[in-house]
Scaffold this active site. Structure first.
Site, PDB file in Angstrom:
ATOM      1  N   GLY A  97       0.830  -1.198   0.000  1.00 42.85           N
ATOM      2  CA  GLY A  97       0.000   0.000   0.000  1.00 42.85           C
ATOM      3  C   GLY A  97       0.861   1.243   0.000  1.00 42.85           C
ATOM      4  N   CYS A 134       5.305  -6.024   1.752  1.00 41.50           N
ATOM      5  CA  CYS A 134       5.549  -4.586   1.702  1.00 41.50           C
ATOM      6  C   CYS A 134       4.843  -3.865   2.866  1.00 41.50           C
ATOM      7  CB  CYS A 134       5.128  -4.042   0.348  1.00 41.50           C
ATOM      8  SG  CYS A 134       5.776  -2.402  -0.015  1.00 41.50           S
ATOM      9  N   TYR A 135       3.786  -3.091   2.594  1.00 35.95           N
ATOM     10  CA  TYR A 135       3.067  -2.427   3.685  1.00 35.95           C
ATOM     11  C   TYR A 135       2.484  -3.457   4.653  1.00 35.95           C
ATOM     12  CZ  TYR A 135      -0.133   0.649   6.191  1.00 35.95           C
ATOM     13  OH  TYR A 135      -0.797   1.344   7.177  1.00 35.95           O
ATOM     14  N   HIS A 189       8.007  -8.024  -3.139  1.00 36.52           N
ATOM     15  CA  HIS A 189       6.729  -8.458  -3.715  1.00 36.52           C
ATOM     16  C   HIS A 189       6.889  -9.813  -4.410  1.00 36.52           C
ATOM     17  CE1 HIS A 189       4.430  -4.680  -3.164  1.00 36.52           C
ATOM     18  NE2 HIS A 189       5.630  -4.119  -3.220  1.00 36.52           N
ATOM     19  N   GLU A 248       4.571 -11.544  -5.581  1.00 43.66           N
ATOM     20  CA  GLU A 248       3.513 -11.731  -6.574  1.00 43.66           C
ATOM     21  C   GLU A 248       3.882 -11.227  -7.970  1.00 43.66           C
ATOM     22  OE1 GLU A 248       2.458  -7.676  -4.700  1.00 43.66           O
ATOM     23  OE2 GLU A 248       3.605  -9.489  -4.234  1.00 43.66           O
ATOM     24  N   ASP A 293     -17.880 -11.172 -21.842  1.00 46.39           N
ATOM     25  CA  ASP A 293     -18.561 -11.318 -20.561  1.00 46.39           C
ATOM     26  C   ASP A 293     -20.028 -11.719 -20.727  1.00 46.39           C
ATOM     27  OD1 ASP A 293     -16.132 -10.498 -19.513  1.00 46.39           O
ATOM     28  OD2 ASP A 293     -16.748  -8.408 -19.337  1.00 46.39           O
ATOM     29  N   LYS A 342     -10.820 -11.401 -15.764  1.00 47.26           N
ATOM     30  CA  LYS A 342     -11.067 -11.556 -17.190  1.00 47.26           C
ATOM     31  C   LYS A 342     -10.492 -12.845 -17.744  1.00 47.26           C
ATOM     32  CE  LYS A 342     -12.813  -9.396 -20.837  1.00 47.26           C
ATOM     33  NZ  LYS A 342     -14.150  -8.775 -20.841  1.00 47.26           N
TER      34      LYS A 342
END
Length: 551
Positions: free
Chosen positions: A79, A106-107, A195, A197, A253, A396
């Protein structure tokens, strides 16, 4: 709709009867607590890529509310705030004492230290981008297991943990960050300043696997076959004997919702396809063929081309085009809806990023609302539908996988993104039949050539979206003419602008570095095959400063 309509005062409220698409999967769920991170959605997607269900919740959620959801593991995002700022978001300390496997980045890493008695400080030198991580000597780390002693990780911070809380061990550091990773196995808490990710952390996936499968003991059981069965059962149970109506655009969608409805409730679903004449070449015919021949739903094709042509006559301003097209769409749709009997539900193709970005369900934590989406429907007075959104827990790429699992053809599933106003905002200036014909034919050539180019890349790499593929591509018709020579004769005809971009999320985009032979083939074919065109230009502007669309 007789018997289902409710005459109400202005300000009709639509009950949100969204399907709980995660019921079965939530046997094992990872709660991603978001503190406003730019990577919040990415964390959830990486976990889902490993076949574990995850959902994003506010970082400031109370322990009681979180525990009611019974998560099997928790991840704290990064964040933009500093933990010592007065308005900084803070985790409920009770969450840290619940002994639920917890991982902070991180945060999130800093908030764990701050909440449990460690210290966080603003350092003189920040750390941004790639960094060399060194694992602590003689320290067995469950999170960093099966990764090298030295490795590259991705950092983005100025603050850092200076002293770890009691009971925590420092498991890794960098030249700038003395506490790049820490953990307390007895509390089931693990944290990194970097991070895991992001793809730039070279062993980040292994760390996520270590946390999910070795530490949290989860099972990689969240897959498309199970999801389709669950969604169909839920829709069938939820709808019962009532009927459902869907505004089918032919985009990914709404097409997946239609395919899902076809399998779950068959002809209880009515798909209304509004043809405004502004779709790409052959798309109306393709949509009708798919949903009348392959799927067992009621399909209504509304030919509104003439009404839209009159509505857009001499309209130049792009926002006025959008307004008129959108307003007329709902007039056409509800004109059909009010003629149907027994319709209780309106199905929508709202997906998870729509929910997150609109802030509609407060999944952004401290992050501000980004934008509102098309799920704000202008219902006419006296009309009531319960809203169902069966895709509102899916990203998506997951929606595309669902579409394939449901039997949708690839040309629908991997269809190019297309704006709601259609070709009206790819024609600069007023829209008329001649311009539409020119643009449809030129755009078809652009898509045909770049579809083939992307297919070749897919065959070489095995990835639908390789780093060299064009992500979105189309033709634009500007409101100018230029001089040319064709067949020894002077011409005064229109140019076509080709737009092709590379992007992963549409938030930013770079112009696609297409091979010259591909560009030459596109240009040659357009000039030779499309009457009224004598010049082709290629847009090499990135987003920002430009947008992907021209209007």
């Amino acid at each position: 709709m007789q018997g289902r309509r409710k005459t109400q005062e202005k300000g009709v409220t639509v009950q949100n009867a969204t399907l709980d698409t995660s019921t079965e999967q939530k046997t094992q769920t990872v709660a991603v607590l978001d503190f406003g991170a730019q990577y919040g959605q990415l964390i959830a997607r990486r976990i889902r890529d490993l076949h574990v269900y995850s959902e994003i919740l506010p970082g400031t959620i109370s322990a009681d509310e979180l525990f009611q959801r019974k998560p099997d593991a928790i991840v704290l995002s990064g964040g933009p705030a500093s933990v010592y700022e007065p308005e900084a978001p803070h985790i409920d300390p009770a969450i840290l004492h619940a002994n639920i496997p917890l991982l902070g980045f991180c945060y999130g890493h800093q908030s764990i230290a701050d909440a449990l008695g460690g210290s966080v400080a603003h350092t003189e030198k920040g750390e941004y981008g790639a960094a060399r991580l060194i694992k602590a000597a003689h320290c067995e780390s469950a999170l960093l297991a099966d990764t090298p002693h030295e490795q590259t990780v991705w950092m983005s911070h100025r603050d850092s943990v200076q002293h770890v809380p009691e009971g925590f061990s420092v498991t890794a550091s960098t030249d700038i960050c003395p506490v790049a990773a820490m953990e307390n196995a007895s509390m089931n808490i693990y944290a990194t300043q970097f991070h895991p990710e992001v793809a730039h952390t070279e062993f980040g996936t292994q760390m996520l696997k270590n946390f999910l499968f070795n530490i949290a003991k989860l099972t990689p059981a969240w897959n498309m076959d199970n999801i389709v069965e669950t969604l169909c059962a839920q829709m069938k149970q939820h709808v019962g004997n009532d009927r459902v109506i869907l505004a089918l655009s032919g985009g990914v969608d709404s097409s997946v919702v239609a395919a899902l409805g076809a399998r779950a409730i068959g002809k209880q679903m009515t798909c209304v396809f509004i043809n405004h004449g502004l779709l790409r070449k052959n798309e109306p015919e393709e949509v009708e063929a798919v949903f009348t021949q392959q799927f067992d739903v009621d399909f209504i094709h509304v030919h509104a081309e003439d009404r839209y042509a009159e509505l857009l006559k001499d309209v130049v301003d792009p926002e006025e085009k959008r307004k008129r097209i959108g307003t007329q769409f709902w007039k056409e749709f509800f004109n059909v809806a009010q003629q149907l009997e027994g319709v209780r539900y309106l199905a929508q193709g709202t997906i998870y990023p729509d929910i997150i970005e609109s802030g509609a369900r407060k999944t952004q934590g401290s992050a501000s609302t980004i934008k509102s989406h098309h799920n704000l429907i202008p219902f006419p007075d006296g009309v009531h539908f319960d809203l169902i959104e069966p895709l509102d827990h899916f990203f998506k790429d997951e929606v595309r996988k669902l579409g394939l699992a449901l039997g949708l053809p690839e040309h629908i599933v991997y269809r190019q993104p297309f704006p709601g106003p259609g070709l009206a905002i790819r024609i600069i200036g007023a829209v008329d039949a001649e311009k539409l014909a020119i643009l449809k034919n030129a755009d078809a050539i652009v898509r045909e050539e770049l579809d083939a180019y992307n297919k070749r890349l897919y065959e070489e790499t095995g990835e639908h979206n390789s780093q060299h593929a064009a992500w979105q591509y189309f033709a634009v018709l500007p409101d100018v003419k230029s001089v040319g020579v064709m067949g020894d004769e002077r011409t005064y005809a229109r140019p076509i602008i080709v737009r092709a971009v590379e992007s992963s999320d549409a938030m930013t985009a770079d112009w696609a570095r297409l091979p010259y032979d591909v560009l030459a083939r596109i240009s040659g074919r357009i000039v030779a095959e499309v009457p009224g065109v004598n010049r082709v230009a290629y847009d090499i502007t990135s987003k920002p400063p430009a947008t992907i669309e021209w209007e």
